[in-house]
Design a protein around this motif. Structure first.
Motif, PDB file in Angstrom:
ATOM      1  N   ARG A 116     -19.072  -1.909   3.125  1.00 42.42           N
ATOM      2  CA  ARG A 116     -18.522  -2.481   1.898  1.00 42.42           C
ATOM      3  C   ARG A 116     -19.375  -3.650   1.409  1.00 42.42           C
ATOM      4  NH1 ARG A 116     -13.807  -1.751   3.152  1.00 42.42           N
ATOM      5  NH2 ARG A 116     -13.387   0.013   1.791  1.00 42.42           N
ATOM      6  N   THR A 121     -19.114   1.856  -0.988  1.00 47.91           N
ATOM      7  CA  THR A 121     -17.652   1.821  -0.986  1.00 47.91           C
ATOM      8  C   THR A 121     -17.034   3.079  -0.394  1.00 47.91           C
ATOM      9  OG1 THR A 121     -17.732   0.435  -2.961  1.00 47.91           O
ATOM     10  CG2 THR A 121     -15.621   1.453  -2.420  1.00 47.91           C
ATOM     11  N   ASP A 125     -14.613   3.208   2.860  1.00 46.13           N
ATOM     12  CA  ASP A 125     -13.246   3.740   2.859  1.00 46.13           C
ATOM     13  C   ASP A 125     -13.055   4.779   3.963  1.00 46.13           C
ATOM     14  OD1 ASP A 125     -12.580   2.137   0.729  1.00 46.13           O
ATOM     15  OD2 ASP A 125     -12.835   3.701  -0.787  1.00 46.13           O
ATOM     16  N   LYS A 159      -6.513  -4.922   4.208  1.00 46.84           N
ATOM     17  CA  LYS A 159      -6.084  -3.904   3.243  1.00 46.84           C
ATOM     18  C   LYS A 159      -4.967  -4.401   2.335  1.00 46.84           C
ATOM     19  CE  LYS A 159      -7.843  -0.441   3.471  1.00 46.84           C
ATOM     20  NZ  LYS A 159      -9.163  -0.042   2.918  1.00 46.84           N
ATOM     21  N   ARG A 160      -4.596  -5.690   2.484  1.00 47.00           N
ATOM     22  CA  ARG A 160      -3.525  -6.316   1.693  1.00 47.00           C
ATOM     23  C   ARG A 160      -2.167  -5.653   1.920  1.00 47.00           C
ATOM     24  NH1 ARG A 160      -7.997  -8.358   0.895  1.00 47.00           N
ATOM     25  NH2 ARG A 160      -8.531  -9.712  -0.846  1.00 47.00           N
ATOM     26  N   TYR A 216      -2.786  -5.417  -6.045  1.00 46.77           N
ATOM     27  CA  TYR A 216      -4.051  -5.176  -5.337  1.00 46.77           C
ATOM     28  C   TYR A 216      -4.451  -3.710  -5.422  1.00 46.77           C
ATOM     29  CZ  TYR A 216      -7.424  -4.490  -1.635  1.00 46.77           C
ATOM     30  OH  TYR A 216      -8.544  -4.126  -0.938  1.00 46.77           O
ATOM     31  N   ASP A 217      -3.500  -2.820  -5.179  1.00 41.28           N
ATOM     32  CA  ASP A 217      -3.808  -1.384  -5.201  1.00 41.28           C
ATOM     33  C   ASP A 217      -4.326  -0.947  -6.570  1.00 41.28           C
ATOM     34  OD1 ASP A 217      -3.069  -1.130  -2.569  1.00 41.28           O
ATOM     35  OD2 ASP A 217      -1.024  -0.468  -3.008  1.00 41.28           O
ATOM     36  N   ASN A 220      -7.835  -2.531  -7.249  1.00 33.75           N
ATOM     37  CA  ASN A 220      -8.840  -1.981  -6.335  1.00 33.75           C
ATOM     38  C   ASN A 220      -9.300  -0.603  -6.773  1.00 33.75           C
ATOM     39  OD1 ASN A 220     -10.384  -2.231  -3.866  1.00 33.75           O
ATOM     40  ND2 ASN A 220      -9.032  -0.678  -3.000  1.00 33.75           N
ATOM     41  N   ARG A 221      -8.413   0.171  -7.399  1.00 33.86           N
ATOM     42  CA  ARG A 221      -8.817   1.507  -7.827  1.00 33.86           C
ATOM     43  C   ARG A 221      -9.162   1.582  -9.319  1.00 33.86           C
ATOM     44  NH1 ARG A 221      -3.217   3.011  -6.215  1.00 33.86           N
ATOM     45  NH2 ARG A 221      -1.901   3.139  -8.076  1.00 33.86           N
ATOM     46  N   TRP A 250      -9.651 -11.969 -10.342  1.00 35.41           N
ATOM     47  CA  TRP A 250     -10.449 -10.797  -9.973  1.00 35.41           C
ATOM     48  C   TRP A 250     -10.267  -9.681 -10.997  1.00 35.41           C
ATOM     49  CZ3 TRP A 250      -8.537  -6.670  -6.136  1.00 35.41           C
ATOM     50  CH2 TRP A 250      -9.543  -5.757  -5.851  1.00 35.41           C
TER      51      TRP A 250
END
Length: 357
Positions: A116, A121, A125, A159-160, A216-217, A220-221, A250
Motif C-alpha cells: 500500500r 493497492t 488488499d 481497517k477502521r 471510511y468505507d 476508501n472505495r 481526506w
C-alpha cells in the motif's frame, strides 16, 4: 532415520542443472531437504506428506526454529517472495502449530502495508485478505493465543473496523488479566497497557459509531460524497474527534476541494491527539502544494517527517515539492531515499526514470 525405499524423495535442482535425471553422484543432502520443503509449501495434500515430514524432522530436529528465524529475517529485509515460501513450507511441515499461523498473519499484514505504501493497492488488499484469514484461524486456537487477539486488534484498527478491534482487545485483556506482571514480562505489560489505551480511545471518540465506519468505507472505495455525508453526521454528535475531521479532510482533498480540506485538517490538529499525527501534516502539505504555496507545504512536510522519519509517503512528497520548486537533483535524492526504505515503490522509481537518474 527411517528411509522407505519404495517412496521417491523430491529433489531441488541446482541452478544450471540440465534437464532429465539428475547426477546422483553429485547430489547433496540440501537438495533433498529443499525438495521436501518445496512440496510442503506448494502441495499440502501430497500422499506422502507424513513420511516427508518424518524425514525432515529426523534430518533437522530444529527445522521449525531455523525456518522461522529465516522467514522473519527475509520479511524484515522485504524479500517477501522468499519469506512467503518459507512460511508456507513451515505451515506445511506443521499445520497444527498456531504460532506459525499467527506469524503468517503478521507477515501478510506487513506485506500488505508495504504494497500500500508503494501504491500497489490491489496487491495490498489481497494480502490484507490473507492476513485476516490467518488472524481468524489463530484466534480460534485451543488453548487461546492472547497475542493473536492483540495483533488482530491492530489489524482491525488499520481497517477502521473499530467494533471488531474492540472485541479483540477486550479478549486479550480477559486472557491476560490473571497473569502477573512478572510472568508477562516487560513486553506483556506494555501490551496490556496499550490495549487498554486503545479501548479508552475507541470509547472516548465513539469510533464504533456506524456513521464513522460507513464514511471510511465510502471514501476508501471512491464514493466521496456519500462518505462526506456520513462523517458530517458523526461530527454533529462528536465534534472533538480528530480522526473524524481528518476523514472529512481526506474526502474533500480527494474531490479537489483543497480550501475546505485545509480547514478540516487544521481543525483535526486542534483536537486531542490530533497534533501528533504525521499523516495530517502530510495531507496539509498536499493541499498547500495544490494551492501553489510551496513554503507552507515544505513546513508541513518537515513537521510530518519529524514525527515519522521513515514514512515514505512524506519523503516522496518532499521529492514532488522539490520538483515544483525546480530542483530535480534534490527531488532525485528524496526518491532514492524512498527506494532505500521501499525498493518496490513504483511511484519513486517512475519519477527517477523520468529524471533519468
Amino acid at each position: 532415520m527411517h528411509i522407505d525405499p519404495t517412496i521417491p524423495l523430491p529433489v531441488q535442482r541446482r541452478d544450471g542443472d540440465p534437464a532429465g535425471t539428475p547426477d546422483f553422484s553429485t547430489l547433496a543432502p540440501e537438495q533433498i531437504l529443499s525438495g521436501l520443503l518445496t512440496v510442503m509449501a506448494y502441495d499440502a495434500k501430497h500422499p506422502h506428506m507424513q513420511y516427508y515430514r518424518s524425514v525432515l524432522k529426523a534430518a533437522r530436529p530444529d527445522i521449525k526454529k531455523e525456518l522461522c528465524e529465516a522467514a522473519v529475517l527475509k520479511a524484515k529485509n522485504e524479500d517477501f517472495d522468499l519469506a512467503e515460501e518459507i512460511f508456507c513450507a513451515l505451515h506445511g511441515f506443521d499445520p497444527d502449530d498456531m504460532a506459525i499461523v499467527l506469524n503468517m498473519a503478521l507477515f501478510f499484514d506487513q506485506r500488505a502495508d508495504s504494497y500500500r505504501r508503494n501504491g500497489l493497492t490491489e496487491d495490498a488488499d489481497a494480502y490484507d485478505d490473507s492476513a485476516l484469514l490467518h488472524y481468524k484461524e489463530a484466534m480460534q486456537a485451543e488453548p487461546e493465543i492472547p497475542d493473536a487477539f492483540f495483533n488482530a486488534g491492530f489489524f482491525y484498527m488499520k481497517k477502521r473496523d473499530y467494533t471488531e478491534a474492540k472485541g479483540c482487545f477486550e479478549t486479550y485483556l480477559a486472557l491476560t488479566c490473571d497473569t502477573s506482571d512478572d510472568d508477562l514480562g516487560e513486553n506483556g505489560v506494555y501490551k496490556k497497557t496499550r490495549a487498554q489505551e486503545v479501548l479508552n480511545d475507541i470509547a472516548a471518540m465513539n469510533m464504533e459509531d456506524e456513521h464513522f465506519k460507513a464514511a471510511y468505507d465510502y471514501i476508501n472505495r471512491g464514493e466521496e460524497e456519500k462518505g462526506l455525508e456520513e462523517i458530517r453526521i458523526f461530527l454533529q454528535r462528536n465534534p472533538g474527534v480528530w480522526n473524524a475531521w481528518f476523514m472529512l479532510g481526506w474526502g474533500l482533498r480527494k474531490l479537489g476541494r483543497y480550501d475546505d480540506a485545509l480547514q478540516a485538517f487544521e481543525k483535526s490538529l486542534t483536537c486531542e491527539g490530533g497534533e501528533a499525527q504525521a499523516d495530517t501534516y502530510n495531507e496539509l502539505a498536499i493541499c498547500w502544494m495544490e494551492r501553489g504555496d510551496t513554503a507552507k507545504a515544505k513546513k508541513c512536510l518537515e513537521t510530518a517527517l519529524a514525527r515519522d522519519p521513515e514514512n515514505t509517503k512524506i519523503i516522496s512528497n518532499l521529492g514532488f515539492l522539490a520538483l515544483k520548486e525546480g530542483d530535480p537533483a534534490l527531488a532525485a535524492r528524496y526518491f532514492q531515499i524512498v527506494l532505500e526504505y521501499a525498493p518496490n515503490d513504483t511511484i519513486a522509481r517512475s519519477e527517477l526514470e523520468k529524471l533519468d537518474v
